[in-house]
Design an enzyme around this catalytic site. Structure first.
Site, PDB file in Angstrom:
ATOM      1  N   GLU A  80       0.846  -1.196   0.000  1.00 45.48           N
ATOM      2  CA  GLU A  80       0.000   0.000   0.000  1.00 45.48           C
ATOM      3  C   GLU A  80       0.881   1.245   0.000  1.00 45.48           C
ATOM      4  O   GLU A  80       0.435   2.338   0.345  1.00 45.48           O
ATOM      5  CB  GLU A  80      -0.991   0.003   1.169  1.00 45.48           C
ATOM      6  N   CYS A 112      -3.542  -3.351   4.366  1.00 52.02           N
ATOM      7  CA  CYS A 112      -2.567  -4.325   4.889  1.00 52.02           C
ATOM      8  C   CYS A 112      -2.932  -5.767   4.553  1.00 52.02           C
ATOM      9  O   CYS A 112      -2.207  -6.693   4.916  1.00 52.02           O
ATOM     10  CB  CYS A 112      -2.439  -4.180   6.403  1.00 52.02           C
ATOM     11  N   HIS A 234      -2.508  -9.637  12.186  1.00 52.49           N
ATOM     12  CA  HIS A 234      -1.957  -8.401  11.615  1.00 52.49           C
ATOM     13  C   HIS A 234      -1.540  -7.521  12.796  1.00 52.49           C
ATOM     14  O   HIS A 234      -2.327  -7.307  13.726  1.00 52.49           O
ATOM     15  CB  HIS A 234      -3.007  -7.689  10.745  1.00 52.49           C
TER      16      HIS A 234
END
Ligand code: CAA
Length: 383
Positions: A80, A112, A234
């Site tokens: 990103e 993400c 994450h």
């Protein structure tokens, strides 16, 4: 059913960092807010001659040096922090790695999350073509406005994964739990170098996506909570991983066990957020730092990309996996980094004009030499 998954996994982190104690001093706040409250210690800082391509090349070269590039006919580059609206970073990377010209190269984006889409697509592809391999890359620079609440969670790094039908590290399970909702918790319009975000709300949407993806995973016939030795999440900042671990345990009505997540947070605490790579840096951290041999055990993985998409899936760690890791090299890379002052961090944070060439700051093999006629010039110092 065909076994597909990770033949190898490696990462690269820039060799310079700023300690969050320096940031706390500058902001006049208690350093424990960072070390305990958000669970971070260092922000990895790329030089002006490093970007998603050079970091990706460093990470992938480790794999290629050990396993060669035979069979790789696809490069899926998740990021990103794109450097071009049109040309995929994977194409620059393809040249630096000297891959076969008979190769497909693309870039994927969903905050993400996109490395997980890449990994799943890669597994499906090699199941259909077992003699081929896919190089999956997650490479990002997480940069927030200075003096914003996100500043302390900045970081940078790349993770490379070689996906094949002969995995040596982990088999990726075929069952996933998926969840998407259209929200504005974190986004970066094309005209901005740094993201806009609603920090507190984003943490709540993350937890909601975790539960929704977990429920979908269960309804699709996934493993039960007790089947997992560990979980990797994450990790925008390491406390978020601890919160996710508690939240999932409570959702399942079982006691919270911090040990299920802690080995997977060790590297991320030292690096900061690396967006698409954060989940896979956590997996590398778990594989390198778990005391017990994880061969034969199941790891649950939760991928989250703001905006938002979440996916819960599983990996079965393969017996003998430790022989295929880069543990010593990667630990040394993290230990041998150089600490810089707040002022040096601030100078690295600012964008500079690269048209007259980039200063030599990268410590690795690959660097961005500059930008000529709006074209990025990458060099391999070993060439
Ligand atoms: N000692 C110990 N702990 C302290 C402390 C001290 N002196 N001072 C504060 N704390 C604790 C607080 O109690 C709080 O703990 P809890 O979360 O358990 O309540 C914690 O430190 C953080 O404090 P604040 O909430 O006051 O911190 P903040 O306002 O600076 O914001 C944040 C924290 C919202 C996470 C911010 O870092 C942020 O906006 N980050 C960017 C967005 C983000 O990462 N979102 C995560 C979900 S979205 C996602 O995952 C995608 C992505 O990668 C961006």
């Amino acid at each position: 059913m065909m076994t597909t998954g990770l033949e190898a996994i490696s990462f690269y982190i820039p060799r310079v960092y700023v300690g969050l104690d320096a940031l706390a001093e500058r902001q006049g706040i208690d350093p424990e807010k960072f070390s305990k409250g958000i669970g971070q210690e260092k922000i990895a800082l790329p030089g002006h001659d490093e970007d998603i391509v050079t970091m990706a090349a460093e990470a992938a070269q480790l794999i290629i040096d050990k396993y060669g590039a035979d069979g790789i006919d696809t490069v899926l580059f998740a990021t990103e922090s794109g450097i071009d609206q049109s040309k995929a970073a994977a194409v620059y990377l393809h040249r630096l790695l000297k891959l076969s010209p008979n190769c497909r190269c693309v870039e994927l984006k969903q905050a993400c999350y996109s490395a997980t889409a890449a990994l799943q697509m890669a597994c499906s592809y090699v199941a259909r073509k077992p003699d081929r391999k896919v190089l999956v890359i997650a490479s990002d620079v997480a940069r927030y406005d200075r003096d914003s609440s996100g500043e302390a969670t900045q970081g940078a790094g790349a993770v490379a994964m070689l996906v094949s039908a002969t995995p040596k590290v982990a088999e990726i399970g075929a069952i996933s739990g998926l969840f998407t909702e259209d929200i504005m918790d974190f986004w970066r319009p094309n005209n901005r170098r740094t993201p806009l975000f609603d920090g507190k709300a984003s943490t709540l949407r993350y937890l909601n996506a975790l539960v929704e993806a977990w429920r979908d995973y269960q309804s699709n016939g996934g493993l039960s909570f007790e089947d997992f030795s560990h979980f990797c999440y994450h990790i925008p900042f390491s406390r978020m991983g601890e919160k996710a671990n508690s939240h999932l345990a409570k959702t399942n009505g079982v006691p919270v066990d911090a040990q299920k997540v802690l080995p997977g947070l060790i590297y991320n605490r030292q690096v900061g957020n690396c967006y698409t790579g954060a989940l896979y840096l956590s997996l590398a951290s778990l594989l390198d730092n778990a005391e017990d041999d994880l061969g034969g055990s199941n790891v649950g993985l939760f991928s989250y990309g703001s905006g938002a998409t979440g996916e819960f899936f599983d990996a079965r760690i393969l017996p003998g996996y430790r022989d295929h890791l880069f543990t010593q090299q990667q630990r040394r890379m993290l230990e041998e980094r150089e600490s810089v002052s707040y002022d040096n961090y601030a100078a690295l944070w600012e964008e500079i004009d690269l048209s007259k060439g980039a200063p030599e700051q990268a410590r690795g093999r690959f660097r961005l030499a500059g930008v000529e006629d709006e074209k990025r010039i990458y060099v391999d110092r070993n060439a």
